[in-house]
Design a protein around this motif. Structure first.
Motif, PDB file in Angstrom:
ATOM      1  N   ALA A 118      31.265  35.759  52.453  1.00  0.00           N
ATOM      2  CA  ALA A 118      31.627  36.790  51.472  1.00  0.00           C
ATOM      3  C   ALA A 118      32.693  36.278  50.507  1.00  0.00           C
ATOM      4  CB  ALA A 118      32.115  38.050  52.176  1.00  0.00           C
ATOM      5  N   LEU A 119      33.655  35.542  51.007  1.00  0.00           N
ATOM      6  CA  LEU A 119      34.726  35.030  50.149  1.00  0.00           C
ATOM      7  C   LEU A 119      34.271  33.862  49.290  1.00  0.00           C
ATOM      8  CD1 LEU A 119      37.816  35.178  52.517  1.00  0.00           C
ATOM      9  CD2 LEU A 119      37.088  36.827  50.795  1.00  0.00           C
ATOM     10  N   ALA A 120      33.313  33.098  49.772  1.00  0.00           N
ATOM     11  CA  ALA A 120      32.838  31.934  49.020  1.00  0.00           C
ATOM     12  C   ALA A 120      32.184  32.346  47.703  1.00  0.00           C
ATOM     13  CB  ALA A 120      31.852  31.126  49.865  1.00  0.00           C
ATOM     14  N   ARG A 121      31.673  33.558  47.652  1.00  0.00           N
ATOM     15  CA  ARG A 121      31.021  34.053  46.436  1.00  0.00           C
ATOM     16  C   ARG A 121      32.023  34.552  45.393  1.00  0.00           C
ATOM     17  NH1 ARG A 121      27.023  37.984  49.348  1.00  0.00           N
ATOM     18  NH2 ARG A 121      27.164  36.811  51.233  1.00  0.00           N
ATOM     19  N   LEU A 122      33.279  34.680  45.797  1.00  0.00           N
ATOM     20  CA  LEU A 122      34.287  35.248  44.901  1.00  0.00           C
ATOM     21  C   LEU A 122      34.947  34.182  44.042  1.00  0.00           C
ATOM     22  CD1 LEU A 122      36.124  37.674  47.345  1.00  0.00           C
ATOM     23  CD2 LEU A 122      34.287  38.204  45.734  1.00  0.00           C
ATOM     24  N   GLY A 123      35.393  34.615  42.891  1.00  0.00           N
ATOM     25  CA  GLY A 123      36.201  33.749  42.040  1.00  0.00           C
ATOM     26  C   GLY A 123      37.621  33.702  42.570  1.00  0.00           C
ATOM     27  N   PRO A 124      38.497  33.022  41.861  1.00  0.00           N
ATOM     28  CA  PRO A 124      39.894  32.935  42.295  1.00  0.00           C
ATOM     29  C   PRO A 124      40.578  34.303  42.230  1.00  0.00           C
ATOM     30  CG  PRO A 124      39.600  31.964  40.121  1.00  0.00           C
ATOM     31  CD  PRO A 124      38.238  32.296  40.630  1.00  0.00           C
ATOM     32  N   ASP A 125      41.519  34.520  43.117  1.00  0.00           N
ATOM     33  CA  ASP A 125      42.275  35.767  43.178  1.00  0.00           C
ATOM     34  C   ASP A 125      43.258  35.816  42.008  1.00  0.00           C
ATOM     35  OD1 ASP A 125      44.390  37.658  43.791  1.00  0.00           O
ATOM     36  OD2 ASP A 125      43.622  37.705  45.831  1.00  0.00           O
ATOM     37  N   ILE A 126      43.202  36.886  41.228  1.00  0.00           N
ATOM     38  CA  ILE A 126      44.050  36.972  40.038  1.00  0.00           C
ATOM     39  C   ILE A 126      45.534  37.065  40.370  1.00  0.00           C
ATOM     40  CG2 ILE A 126      42.270  37.970  38.587  1.00  0.00           C
ATOM     41  CD1 ILE A 126      43.750  40.681  38.960  1.00  0.00           C
ATOM     42  N   ILE A 157      33.826  35.959  38.910  1.00  0.00           N
ATOM     43  CA  ILE A 157      34.619  35.319  37.854  1.00  0.00           C
ATOM     44  C   ILE A 157      36.085  35.272  38.257  1.00  0.00           C
ATOM     45  CG2 ILE A 157      35.421  35.565  35.473  1.00  0.00           C
ATOM     46  CD1 ILE A 157      32.595  36.746  34.883  1.00  0.00           C
ATOM     47  N   ALA A 158      36.620  36.418  38.609  1.00  0.00           N
ATOM     48  CA  ALA A 158      38.012  36.523  39.071  1.00  0.00           C
ATOM     49  C   ALA A 158      38.074  37.702  40.034  1.00  0.00           C
ATOM     50  CB  ALA A 158      38.962  36.734  37.900  1.00  0.00           C
ATOM     51  N   ALA A 159      38.556  37.462  41.228  1.00  0.00           N
ATOM     52  CA  ALA A 159      38.570  38.484  42.269  1.00  0.00           C
ATOM     53  C   ALA A 159      39.826  39.339  42.181  1.00  0.00           C
ATOM     54  CB  ALA A 159      38.492  37.827  43.648  1.00  0.00           C
ATOM     55  N   GLY A 160      39.631  40.652  42.310  1.00  0.00           N
ATOM     56  CA  GLY A 160      40.770  41.549  42.426  1.00  0.00           C
ATOM     57  C   GLY A 160      40.868  42.624  41.366  1.00  0.00           C
ATOM     58  N   ILE A 161      40.126  42.503  40.273  1.00  0.00           N
ATOM     59  CA  ILE A 161      40.197  43.531  39.238  1.00  0.00           C
ATOM     60  C   ILE A 161      39.249  44.663  39.614  1.00  0.00           C
ATOM     61  CG2 ILE A 161      39.818  44.073  36.796  1.00  0.00           C
ATOM     62  CD1 ILE A 161      40.410  41.127  36.178  1.00  0.00           C
ATOM     63  N   GLY A 162      39.781  45.865  39.648  1.00  0.00           N
ATOM     64  CA  GLY A 162      38.974  47.049  39.919  1.00  0.00           C
ATOM     65  C   GLY A 162      38.929  47.939  38.692  1.00  0.00           C
ATOM     66  N   ASN A 163      38.354  49.121  38.854  1.00  0.00           N
ATOM     67  CA  ASN A 163      38.185  50.029  37.728  1.00  0.00           C
ATOM     68  C   ASN A 163      39.496  50.426  37.062  1.00  0.00           C
ATOM     69  OD1 ASN A 163      35.409  50.535  37.182  1.00  0.00           O
ATOM     70  ND2 ASN A 163      35.276  51.504  39.183  1.00  0.00           N
TER      71      ASN A 163
END
Length: 175
Positions: A118-126, A157-163
């Protein structure tokens, strides 16, 4: 996300603690006696590492919450909570941490074939110290034509941005 970073900081006292009980959805997991070695967040995922290499990954989703209690009070609260709501319980000698209605809880051994997928699919943590905004911008440019809002929410693209942060950012930029 900032709320997960705050949660990881709140869970920092778990590091060095020995777990006396771990349950998911009311089922006892074979992790009693394990020591928590690290707590961190990546995007919207909370990661708890144990001394035998096991990793607990939780994603709270929109409605998940984490509560913590002194041990006796926590045990009483958990006994009155339906197993379906108690997504994860971590108990130490003097404390209980209760995840309520978490979207995902995954317990993966060190050599589990699905560990980290699951984490491998994510971009870098903002919010990570080594976040490179130029690298994220190049990933966004390569992702194809989409609205700015869709691009901001793409966790690859970048992990951590929500609505909330998407909307605040677009408002601040008058988009």
């Amino acid at each position: 996300s900032d709320s997960l970073r705050r949660l990881a900081t709140r869970l920092a006292p778990l590091v060095g603690q020995t777990l006396t009980r771990v349950t998911t959805q009311g089922l006892v997991r074979d992790l009693a006696g394990r020591t928590v070695t690290h707590v961190d967040a990546h995007g919207k995922h909370l990661l708890i590492d144990l001394d035998d290499g096991t990793q607990i990954r939780a994603h709270l989703g929109m409605t998940g919450r984490v509560r913590d209690y002194p041990r006796l009070r926590g045990d009483a609260i958990i006994s009155g909570t339906s197993p379906g709501r108690a997504s994860l319980v971590l108990a130490t000698a003097d404390h209980v941490w209760l995840w309520l209605t978490a979207r995902t809880v995954e317990i993966a051994a060190r050599r589990s074939p699905l560990r980290g997928v699951a984490l491998a699919r994510l971009g870098p943590d903002i919010l990570a110290g080594d976040f490179d905004s130029r690298h994220a911008a190049s990933r966004a440019a390569a992702s194809g034509e989409r609205t700015v809002g869709e691009t901001l929410l793409d966790q690859r693209i970048a992990a951590g941005i929500g609505n909330i942060w998407k909307c605040e950012s677009l408002f601040a930029c008058a988009i």
